[in-house]
Write a protein that holds these residues in place. Structure first.
Motif, short mmCIF file in Angstrom:
data_model
loop_
_atom_site.label_atom_id
_atom_site.label_comp_id
_atom_site.label_asym_id
_atom_site.label_seq_id
_atom_site.Cartn_x
_atom_site.Cartn_y
_atom_site.Cartn_z
N HIS A 1 45.96 23.86 42.73
CA HIS A 1 45.67 24.82 41.68
C HIS A 1 45.13 26.10 42.31
O HIS A 1 44.32 26.03 43.24
CB HIS A 1 44.66 24.23 40.70
N PRO A 2 45.60 27.28 41.83
CA PRO A 2 45.14 28.54 42.45
C PRO A 2 43.62 28.69 42.47
O PRO A 2 43.09 29.49 43.24
CB PRO A 2 45.76 29.61 41.54
N CYS A 3 42.91 27.91 41.68
CA CYS A 3 41.45 28.03 41.71
C CYS A 3 40.89 27.50 43.02
O CYS A 3 39.77 27.84 43.38
CB CYS A 3 40.82 27.30 40.52
N ASN A 4 41.63 26.65 43.73
CA ASN A 4 41.10 26.14 44.99
C ASN A 4 40.92 27.25 46.02
O ASN A 4 39.81 27.45 46.52
CB ASN A 4 41.95 24.98 45.52
N PRO A 5 42.00 28.00 46.34
CA PRO A 5 41.76 29.13 47.25
C PRO A 5 40.83 30.17 46.66
O PRO A 5 40.00 30.75 47.37
CB PRO A 5 43.16 29.71 47.48
#
Lengths: 369, 537
Positions: free
Chosen positions: B188-192
């Protein structure tokens, strides 16, 4: 919207008869004698059919006859201005493109391959955006739509969309030496850059958030890399708009298509050959900054042969900084980078995985083959 | 009688409804209250005099003036013009579930709704017991040692991980050198994003031929600088990475931390334990997998759980138990600090607790089976439709609970891509599908996920709509390209949303930018936009 159209009527004819392209009159007559038939015009008509409902929204300007006028007539497009008919040739393409620049068109659509793209780019440069209808045998440049229909649809969207929905991005103009290719050598060169229209996806979706533009991220990345430069290290900065970002950030001049040599904040050589660069560097520490070619994912060996295997060998892997936008990397299928340094032993040493920096503090781990 | 696979026709109500600010008339009121009795006024003065000068506003607010009946009718009309989140919403990566109305009744009871975390703990024992017990349940689903519910969503839980990792490395004096987080382009883009927000550098791994990043790429990325691995498995491709134990091992060998983002938990719930796979921490979406509602961007809860070793760094407070008494434990000197105010969105915690109690361990196990079977049933049917392609088509194994599909071939053949097709879905009363997180690794993507909720009949309806869209794309593409046709408004002017001179988040901004800007012209007014025939379905 005012749009120029230039067709290279012989583009793509070499492909069906096993030639690698039709650059130059000899290749054209050879292709014709082998039974090749012109196909560019019919492909342009396919693209123009996508504009049927928008006929009155575009003012076309094109050369008379096979270089544009015939296709517009066949597709029932309203043409406001015809340029004198010319015998198709590289010069004729350039002449037509110049007439369109002088006319102040909003966009130039051309049909052809890499050779045609080069002719257009040599005249147009950054001045006017360009869109290619794919017709050639060689299409390594980043200006081409995937299909003629896709080119037509993109054009239709440009006419319909609010100007804010259209972005322009840099596309590489690459070409291959056809004579060398017929002898089995692939030798690609970077000839320049043009602006191509790009439709931003207008996704209205709960989870979609506005993306920071690639251009902005690369600009920031350029500043980050510029801030890391070390004293006494000689930096070989490869060709391409991305590789030059750190120089842009430092306010230094750069040779877009050439190799720049930088040390202690000073450009010591510009548009240098590999040998010149190594002479300037001497025995001191060396560091390469380079980009990735779009579409094919070349790190070394296409468009930046000036860097040369000796420098790469000295720098790899710790002293090579590769820069590319995340979007460019995401478009590579399969997701891998390619090297062709000219030294097979070096190529095999380079294989494996390497980091490509995509934005400040962001990188992607890419397979290198 | 209608066959299940026959597509049902639909048309939304179109009320030509003005916005509420343009409704009503001067003097209209919902309720008219009697004047206070003289004795009351005499005792307390008039109402206006009770407001301190510094707090009283100079101008009356510009409010719409309507009767109570008109207000009700207005909002009924608006509700009829939306799909209401009760359609067949196979909104992949989000695990849409029905939110039990019985549980809605429970969380609205005063024992929960009228409490506040600053009350004396003795008056919150029941609430804390539910939080504590849900913690125990999630421990048994993950093998972790402790959960906190402070995070207000999945991204917030990922941020919790980044903050916990930062505190962990700071205590060891290694934060300066452990400064890299490894993740994948399909995590999920929230990880980076959250790792970057917490100050880490981010290395992303691309998906390779099998549909997940390669172990070799991970090993090339791992170094003495690796602080943390953040990974989903499966990710949105629905492909389970069978090498995951070796992934964890590669990171643990150099001392890095491993975080299992369970955003895609539905296909594996009850089947695996993050801790047994070697992970140090994990995250569950209570508003997705655990049956909480997820409309309107919240409230939500990302339940963050971790191993013994990381427990000291959790945000405070954690709900603890001392003998028979529950209490919020603030005495946590190594804590990473606050992630969000108080204890998180407790009503969602209660909904998740109710969901787990209702499902039971066996029910959860069965639900993950159903999710996977349903998705593969759907995959089979979608695979027979022209113009669709599956991500990583050569990957030989079954997908998990969702599959990344694309309309790349259809887009090339007909010009109909995923945005147009999604718009057309709404014409059948079906929520437009979820496309994909960025980057789009499959052209023109869409990602259906059926989960355990929808029946075979619902799935067949949904697939029948996709079949219809494909048929239309190849015979009358304009029908799809100009969709929707059966909705109250066909197209919103999307470019407005990206133009600061046009967008308006409030009525005041709207009046300033559009009504005042073009006096008397009528162009650009709400009426003109809604009534423009080109914008109507």
């Amino acid at each position: 919207m005012r749009v120029g159209l230039v067709i290279n009527p012989v583009a793509g004819m070499g492909g069906s008869v096993g030639l690698k392209g039709t650059d130059g009159p000899d290749a054209v007559s050879q292709a014709l004698s082998l039974g090749a038939v012109p196909l560019a015009e019919s492909r342009v008509v396919r693209a123009l059919r996508m504009l049927n409902s928008l006929r009155d929204s575009i003012e076309w300007i094109a050369p008379k006859g096979p270089m544009g006028g015939d296709a517009l007539a066949a597709a029932n497009q309203t043409t406001v201005k015809l340029i004198t008919e010319l015998e198709p040739s590289a010069e004729a393409t350039q002449h037509s493109a110049q007439a369109m620049v002088d006319d102040g068109v909003d966009l130039i659509v051309f049909a052809g391959g890499d050779g045609t793209a080069r002719d257009i780019a040599s005249v147009v440069g950054w001045k006017i955006p360009v869109l290619g209808v794919p017709c050639g045998v060689k299409m390594h440049s980043g200006v081409f739509a995937i299909t003629p229909e896709a080119a037509g649809r993109l054009l239709a969207n440009l006419v319909k969309a609010a100007p804010r929905a259209t972005e322009y991005r840099h596309a590489e103009i690459m070409d291959i030496d056809e004579a060398a290719l017929r002898n089995g050598h692939l030798n690609a060169r970077l000839y320049g850059y043009v602006n191509v229209p790009h439709m931003r996806r207008l996704i209205q979706n709960a989870k979609a958030t506005p993306q920071v533009q690639d251009e902005t991220l690369l600009d920031m990345l350029g500043h980050e890399v510029a801030g890391e430069l070390q004293p006494d290290v000689t930096y070989l900065v490869g060709p391409g708009t991305t590789a030059k970002r750190p120089l842009d950030a430092l306010g230094l001049p750069s040779e877009l298509l050439g190799l720049d040599v930088l040390r202690d904040g000073e450009i010591l050589a510009s548009d240098a050959t590999s040998a010149q660069a190594l002479t300037v560097a001497g025995e001191g520490p060396l560091h390469i900054i380079c980009g990735v070619t779009g579409g094919q994912g070349f790190v070394f060996g296409r468009g930046n042969q000036q860097i040369g295997p000796e420098a790469i060998d000295r720098c790899w892997p710790d002293c090579v900084t590769i820069l590319a936008s995340a979007e460019k990397l995401a478009a590579l299928a399969p997701p891998e980078l390619v090297v062709d340094t000219g030294d097979p032993a070096l190529d095999s040493r380079l294989r494996g995985y390497t980091r490509v920096r995509t934005a400040p503090r962001r990188s992607m781990m890419m397979r290198l083959i | 009688m209608r066959k299940d696979s026959e597509l049902r026709e639909f048309h939304a109500a179109a009320w030509d409804e003005p916005v509420v600010m343009e409704l009503g008339r001067s003097g209209a009121r919902g309720q008219i209250f009697p004047a206070p009795e003289a004795e009351v006024t005499k005792t307390v003065g008039n109402a206006a005099s009770l407001i301190p000068d510094g707090m009283a506003r100079n101008d009356a607010p510009e409010l719409p003036e309507l009767t109570e009946f008109e207000v009700q009718r207005h909002y009924l009309h608006l509700s009829q013009q939306v799909l209401g989140m009760m359609g067949i919403s196979l909104f992949g990566t989000c695990t849409m579930k029905y939110n039990s109305k019985m549980v809605e009744q429970l969380i609205n009871r005063p024992e929960l709704a009228e409490t506040h975390p600053l009350q004396h703990p003795d008056a919150l024992q029941g609430t804390m017991q539910i939080i504590y017990d849900l913690d125990l349940m999630l421990r048994s689903l993950s093998g972790m040692q402790r959960f906190v519910f402070q995070a207000g969503g999945g991204a917030d839980a990922a941020y919790t991980m980044a903050a916990v990792a930062r505190a962990y490395w700071q205590e060891r004096g290694e934060l300066d050198t452990r400064d890299e987080v490894i993740t994948s382009v399909q995590a999920h883009p929230c990880n980076p994003a959250t790792s970057a927000a917490a100050g880490f550098k981010v290395i992303s791994l691309p998906l390779e031929e099998n549909g997940y990043p390669s172990l070799q790429a991970l090993k090339a990325a791992v170094s003495e600088r690796t602080a943390l691995l953040m990974i989903n498995n499966p990710d949105d491709m629905g492909i389970y990475n069978p090498e995951i134990k070796e992934w964890v091992k590669a990171v643990k060998e150099i001392g890095g931390l491993c975080f299992y983002d369970h955003a895609n938990f539905n296909g594996v719930m009850g089947k695996l334990s993050a801790r047994e796979l070697g992970f140090d921490a994990c995250m569950f979406m209570l508003h997705k997998t655990f049956g909480g509602p997820k409309g309107g961007g919240g409230p939500a809860v990302g339940a963050f759980g971790c191993s013994d070793e990381l427990v000291p760094y959790l945000p405070a407070p954690v709900i603890a138990k001392d003998g028979e008494r529950y209490f919020p434990d603030f005495d946590r000197p190594k804590s990473c600090g606050k992630i969000r105010e108080f204890w998180g969105n407790v009503p969602i915690v209660v909904r998740a607790y109710a969901w787990v109690r209702a499902m039971g361990a066996q029910g959860i196990d069965l639900a993950s089976d159903i999710s996977v079977v349903t998705n593969n049933y759907m995959d089979k049917k979608l695979g027979e439709i022209r113009g669709l392609e599956k991500s990583h088509p050569d990957f030989p194994k079954w997908r998990m609970e969702m599959t990344r599909w694309g309309l790349g071939p259809m887009q090339q053949d007909t010009g109909v891509g995923t945005v147009a097709a999604a718009n057309r879905m709404a014409d059948f009363g079906i929520d437009p599908w979820w496309m994909s997180h960025e980057p789009w690794v499959v052209p023109e993507p869409f990602t259906p996920e059926a989960g355990e909720l929808w029946s075979k009949e619902d799935i067949d309806q949904w697939v029948a709509a996709v079949q219809r869209i494909s048929d239309e794309a190849y015979s009358e593409p304009e029908t799809v390209l100009n969709a929707p046709h059966n909705q109250p408004i066909a197209r919103v002017k999307g470019d407005w949303m990206e133009d600061p001179d046009q967008w308006a988040m409030t009525w005041r901004a709207y009046v300033r930018k559009h009504l005042d800007a073009a006096p008397g012209s009528g162009a650009g007014t709400v009426d003109a936009i809604v009534a423009d025939p080109e914008n109507r379905g």
